[in-house]
Motif scaffolding. Sequence first.
Motif, PDB file in Angstrom:
ATOM      1  N   VAL A 171       0.838  -1.202   0.000  1.00 29.48           N
ATOM      2  CA  VAL A 171       0.000   0.000   0.000  1.00 29.48           C
ATOM      3  C   VAL A 171       0.871   1.248   0.000  1.00 29.48           C
ATOM      4  CG1 VAL A 171      -1.663   1.346   1.335  1.00 29.48           C
ATOM      5  CG2 VAL A 171      -1.962  -1.130   1.108  1.00 29.48           C
ATOM      6  N   LYS A 174       2.412   1.866  -3.487  1.00 31.02           N
ATOM      7  CA  LYS A 174       1.428   2.382  -4.448  1.00 31.02           C
ATOM      8  C   LYS A 174       1.033   3.821  -4.132  1.00 31.02           C
ATOM      9  CE  LYS A 174      -0.490  -2.210  -5.392  1.00 31.02           C
ATOM     10  NZ  LYS A 174      -1.658  -3.130  -5.223  1.00 31.02           N
ATOM     11  N   ALA A 175       1.103   4.172  -2.826  1.00 24.91           N
ATOM     12  CA  ALA A 175       0.750   5.538  -2.420  1.00 24.91           C
ATOM     13  C   ALA A 175       1.903   6.506  -2.620  1.00 24.91           C
ATOM     14  CB  ALA A 175       0.325   5.537  -0.956  1.00 24.91           C
ATOM     15  N   VAL A 203      -5.371   4.560  -1.946  1.00 21.93           N
ATOM     16  CA  VAL A 203      -5.050   3.224  -2.456  1.00 21.93           C
ATOM     17  C   VAL A 203      -6.026   2.184  -1.916  1.00 21.93           C
ATOM     18  CG1 VAL A 203      -3.305   1.395  -2.504  1.00 21.93           C
ATOM     19  CG2 VAL A 203      -2.615   3.797  -2.724  1.00 21.93           C
TER      20      VAL A 203
END
Length: 443
Positions: A171, A174-175, A203
């Motif tokens: 996470v 992706k953030a 996300v």
Amino acid sequence: MKQFDSLAGKHLNRRQLLAGSAVLGGMLAAAGLTGCGGSANAAVQDIAFWHLLSGGDGIKMQAMISKANQGNPGFTVHPTVLAWGPPYYTKLAMASAGGRPPELAIMHASRVPGYAPGGLIDPWDMSLLAEHGVTPESFAPRIWDKSQQNGQVFSIALDSHPFVMFFNTDVAAKAGVLSANGQLQGVSSPREFLGMAREMQKVTKAHGLSFGYLGSGSQMWRLFYTLYKQHGVDMELTPGQPMQADRDAAVESLEFMASLFDDTVAAKSGDISTGIAEFARGSSGMLFSGVWELPTLKKAGLPVDAATIPPLYGTPASYADSHSFVLPRQLNDDDEKRRSVYKFVSDVLKGSLSWAEAGHIPAYQPIVKSQAYRELTPQIHYANAADIITYDPESWFSGSGSDWQTYFAENVQNVLLGRDKAADGWDAFVRRTNTLLFRPNPV
């Protein structure tokens, strides 16, 4: 004895004499008394050990106990597991006061100040521990300082278990908040932290942070005291005097906590179990909780890492406590049995790498400095917490599992739910604390 009474005053035949001799011999053997060439010291010593470790911690502790028993044929440690919190400490105090305590017990280091002054626990003789290679230098400075009361050592820490920040590396990546070293990007203010959490929420589509607190004074206090101490301020609980604390720092900490629960950064409400479950299923990017939750998170198959909660107010600090060994006061001293207790404790300390696997930071520094510990992840990433841990302010009524933390919840939970102002909740808690400060220590 009734069997001997039935033979008294009678003429004994050979069979009766042999039977009586066999009974007497059996009783002597059971008492540890043997014939020529025997020794009373050949008897195995039974050592009663009380603790409050359940679940995964309980399994790890039992394994360490079994290993120590196997390596020491002269004694057998028999554990008794009691319920965590007030019931445990009440029973331990009553057992000590009533003259029927175990030879060894586990206490949270934060609870020792309430027991040592009343004579319910004995100080440790460090010269006896030194015989097994355990010395003051074996412990991190903050942990060692906490073990002492009025110049005497009243507890020997097995660990420190801080309140930390777990995070989902997938996470976070992706953030866009994951650094090249695999750790979260540094944040140094409440605003920056909220921004990072909101990026993670984009996300997960649920929340950026998980933190369950409803009905748990200990959970609320752990986060609050971390933030409070990050202001670089102290809190003092002196008997017979009003509570000494920085009101501005306390109110600011509570206001920040309340700001988290906006259903974007974190859920408006939820208990510990729901918070952990949310993070475990990937519905948030971060989790505030104790290191003891690590086995649960790993079992869930999460790409999980961890770090200390970033210093949002300038001073690195992490709320923590320590599971510590204490010596309940014995009505009749048994020097040999007490020596066996020292040997058992030293063996457990030296075997505490397995305790580290459960998430805790071992207090015994040779373990922390070992290559085997350095290979544990994410444990090694929050090992620095031992240098910044902060225990509860000392008092007979403070500490882990205390009613004082329950009183904190009674006055602060509505602040976190947005029903009360932070200043009002804090002031009410101070008044409740002041009532306690003017009462005598019941133990």
